[in-house]
Design an enzyme around this catalytic site. Structure first.
Site, PDB file in Angstrom:
ATOM      1  N   CYS A 122      -3.565   8.043   8.248  1.00  0.00           N
ATOM      2  CA  CYS A 122      -3.289   6.622   9.222  1.00  0.00           C
ATOM      3  C   CYS A 122      -4.240   6.428  10.475  1.00  0.00           C
ATOM      4  O   CYS A 122      -5.660   6.533  10.420  1.00  0.00           O
ATOM      5  CB  CYS A 122      -1.774   6.855   9.655  1.00  0.00           C
ATOM      6  SG  CYS A 122      -0.935   4.948  10.590  1.00  0.00           S
ATOM      7  N   ASP A 171      -1.986  -1.151   0.112  1.00  0.00           N
ATOM      8  CA  ASP A 171      -1.804  -0.729   1.836  1.00  0.00           C
ATOM      9  C   ASP A 171      -1.943  -2.479   2.736  1.00  0.00           C
ATOM     10  O   ASP A 171      -2.618  -3.136   2.469  1.00  0.00           O
ATOM     11  CB  ASP A 171      -2.914  -0.299   2.189  1.00  0.00           C
ATOM     12  CG  ASP A 171      -2.809   0.514   3.625  1.00  0.00           C
ATOM     13  OD1 ASP A 171      -1.933  -0.099   4.505  1.00  0.00           O
ATOM     14  OD2 ASP A 171      -3.090   1.303   3.917  1.00  0.00           O
ATOM     15  N   HIS A 198       0.186   2.489   1.771  1.00  0.00           N
ATOM     16  CA  HIS A 198       0.258   3.088   3.210  1.00  0.00           C
ATOM     17  C   HIS A 198       1.104   5.094   3.083  1.00  0.00           C
ATOM     18  O   HIS A 198       1.987   4.219   3.114  1.00  0.00           O
ATOM     19  CB  HIS A 198      -0.034   2.196   4.263  1.00  0.00           C
ATOM     20  CG  HIS A 198      -0.583   2.660   5.743  1.00  0.00           C
ATOM     21  ND1 HIS A 198      -1.823   2.592   6.208  1.00  0.00           N
ATOM     22  CD2 HIS A 198       0.052   3.714   6.777  1.00  0.00           C
ATOM     23  CE1 HIS A 198      -2.081   3.258   7.151  1.00  0.00           C
ATOM     24  NE2 HIS A 198      -0.697   3.379   7.607  1.00  0.00           N
TER      25      HIS A 198
END
Length: 229
Positions: A122, A171, A198
């Site tokens: 991330c 995502d 994600h």
């Protein structure tokens, strides 16, 4: 397997990093960069798993310059808190948190006596990409779903080391067309897109996808085995 160790950045800031030692002499070292949730139980577990594979693993607190002892979960409130902390770090005067990551790389190299790779998730994926392009002492970099790294400005950077990047096609934070544009801009990078959301690597999140996580893990370990040997 691991414990927190104090490290010192180039400007004198002392910050903690989770350090996991392998049972035998390290085959290499890996710096693990956190998501927006701090060096929480998941990130510590990732570092411990690298140590179980024979790597010295170092997970620095990249929030320490704006808030100490951050350990968040994955609720909506945690997400909002983490996004605020990330924004605060990103707003720091240059070079921001990058010297802290450099200190973790230098520590990993000194303690292991071996080559150092870096992996991040991330926000940590974005920082991993920036580290691959701007920092010294690395031999390989593996960003997972790096938020922001597929923007034109980031994609225009040039990495100094081999890069393996993992993304999820579902995502909603990172559109697939931006990943494809990144891959075109970085033909030397190995880019994989998984049928996942994600955060697919985190087994504490609802978005965890075991097949994608295991495939990405195997590719990451093979990549580090190749470049950190």
């Amino acid at each position: 397997m691991g414990q927190f160790v104090d490290m010192t950045s180039s400007d004198g800031l002392v910050f903690p990093a989770w350090v996991a030692q392998p049972d035998a002499a390290p085959r290499g070292a890996v710096v693990v960069l956190q998501e927006i949730f701090g060096v929480n139980s998941h990130i510590r577990a990732v570092a411990d798993r690298f140590a179980a594979r024979g790597y010295l693993a170092v997970a620095p607190s990249t929030f320490h310059r704006v808030q100490q002892n951050v350990e968040l979960g994955y609720t909506g409130d945690d997400m909002q808190a983490g996004m605020g902390l990330k924004a605060a770090v990103e707003a720091l005067p240059a070079p921001g948190v990058m010297p802290d990551i450099q200190a973790a790389i230098d520590y990993a190299a000194a303690q292991s006596g071996r080559k150092v790779g870096i992996v991040g998730f991330c926000w940590g994926g974005l920082l991993t990409w920036r580290a691959a392009c701007t920092l010294t002492g690395l031999s390989a970099a593996v960003p997972y779903y790096g938020g922001g790294m597929t923007s034109p400005d980031e994609a225009a950077r040039q990495p100094r080391v081999p890069v393996l990047a993992h993304f999820g096609e579902r995502d909603h934070w990172i559109p697939v067309d931006s990943v494809q544009a990144f891959a075109r801009a970085q033909p030397g990078a190995e880019v994989h897109i998984y049928a996942a959301d994600h955060g697919f690597n985190c087994d504490q999140r609802g978005s965890y996808d075991e097949p994608a996580a295991m495939t990405a893990r195997d590719r990451t370990l093979a990549f580090f085995d190749k470049h950190l040997a």
